[in-house]
Design a protein around this motif. Sequence first.
Motif, short mmCIF file in Angstrom:
data_model
loop_
_atom_site.label_atom_id
_atom_site.label_comp_id
_atom_site.label_asym_id
_atom_site.label_seq_id
_atom_site.Cartn_x
_atom_site.Cartn_y
_atom_site.Cartn_z
N PRO A 138 0.83 -1.22 0.00
CA PRO A 138 0.00 0.00 0.00
C PRO A 138 0.86 1.26 0.00
CG PRO A 138 -0.79 -1.59 1.63
CD PRO A 138 0.53 -2.11 1.13
N GLY A 139 0.41 2.26 -0.71
CA GLY A 139 1.14 3.51 -0.77
C GLY A 139 2.26 3.54 -1.78
N THR A 140 2.44 2.44 -2.51
CA THR A 140 3.50 2.34 -3.52
C THR A 140 2.88 2.51 -4.91
OG1 THR A 140 4.78 0.82 -2.15
CG2 THR A 140 5.28 0.86 -4.50
N GLY A 141 3.54 3.29 -5.74
CA GLY A 141 3.08 3.47 -7.11
C GLY A 141 3.98 2.75 -8.09
N GLY A 171 8.08 4.57 -3.92
CA GLY A 171 7.71 4.15 -2.58
C GLY A 171 7.00 5.25 -1.81
N PRO A 172 6.28 4.88 -0.77
CA PRO A 172 5.57 5.87 0.06
C PRO A 172 6.51 6.82 0.78
CG PRO A 172 5.49 3.69 1.07
CD PRO A 172 6.08 3.51 -0.28
N ASP A 173 7.79 6.44 0.91
CA ASP A 173 8.77 7.28 1.59
C ASP A 173 9.47 8.24 0.64
OD1 ASP A 173 10.11 5.41 0.15
OD2 ASP A 173 11.45 4.75 1.76
N CYS A 183 12.45 6.48 -5.41
CA CYS A 183 12.09 6.20 -6.80
C CYS A 183 13.10 5.20 -7.36
CB CYS A 183 12.11 7.47 -7.64
SG CYS A 183 10.94 8.74 -7.11
N ASP A 219 13.57 12.36 -6.56
CA ASP A 219 12.28 12.81 -7.07
C ASP A 219 12.49 13.65 -8.33
OD1 ASP A 219 9.93 14.81 -7.29
OD2 ASP A 219 9.21 13.34 -5.82
N ILE A 255 4.62 7.91 -9.42
CA ILE A 255 4.34 8.80 -8.30
C ILE A 255 2.87 9.17 -8.25
CG2 ILE A 255 4.76 11.13 -7.41
CD1 ILE A 255 7.66 10.82 -8.35
N ARG A 295 0.62 6.42 -6.66
CA ARG A 295 0.73 6.00 -5.26
C ARG A 295 -0.62 6.14 -4.57
NH1 ARG A 295 6.40 8.85 -3.74
NH2 ARG A 295 5.12 10.70 -4.07
#
Length: 276
Positions: free
Chosen positions: A177-180, A203-205, A208, A226, A272, A275
Amino acid sequence: MKPAPFDFVRAETLEEALSALAEAGDEARVIAGGQSLVPMLNMRLARPKVLVDIMGLADLDRIVETKGRIEIGAGVRQATLARWAGLSEKLPLVAAALPWIGHAQTRSRGTVCGSLAHADPSAELPLSLLVLGGEVRLRSRKKKRAVAARDFFLGMMATAVEPGEMIQAVSLPVHAPGTGVAFQEVARRHGDFAIVACAAVAGPDGTCRLAVGGVADVPQLVDLPDPESPEFDDAINEFAWSLNAREDLHATARYRRELVRRIGRATIEEAIRCRG
């Protein structure tokens, strides 16, 4: 052309397949879907003394979820995986990559693990395996072992599979979850070999990760900042140059580098946006 002569073993059990591979050693090849191997046999680019057919083995025709991972057996066809009910939720990057593989006719016969075994540097599934941090499960008559994707592809159409071994399955982590994720490709026509293919995980953090195929002899992986950061352009440019892009009838090295920069950025930006 027609293949050079070979003995054919239609394995009835996994043990029979492993025994045949052990006896023949590096003179044996495994055949499943045959969409890559058969043309190589016909052109005599591959000349095995023994061909071991594993497509009748029901134990290898399974997709299993266990302990946060999806295991795809060596007998699972690409079209079967594409129809798997959990694909979009559990492996969305693979779901995005599969339609780019050849055509419906080849996907209906070709297997997921067969594409990994063939190790074409332009292939979509090796690229997906690498960026997702998957691993390949290998089996011989004497032992089992798992090889991380980053260590599995050794060169153009060369892998870490040893004589007497076969790919039993590939294992991929369930989508977090939270990953694109995103996949993009440039080819002369849809279904042709990729000139450049890109797969990205955001990643959610804020991390890339980008994998690129079609440029070097093996798919390549890089962590990038990013795209909005001032360091991004220099980082992806340095990565593009590090690939030592080849030239052929389809594209110049300069064009491939520019595609890595442009398509790489676009793929990361799409990941991105995706996500959750």
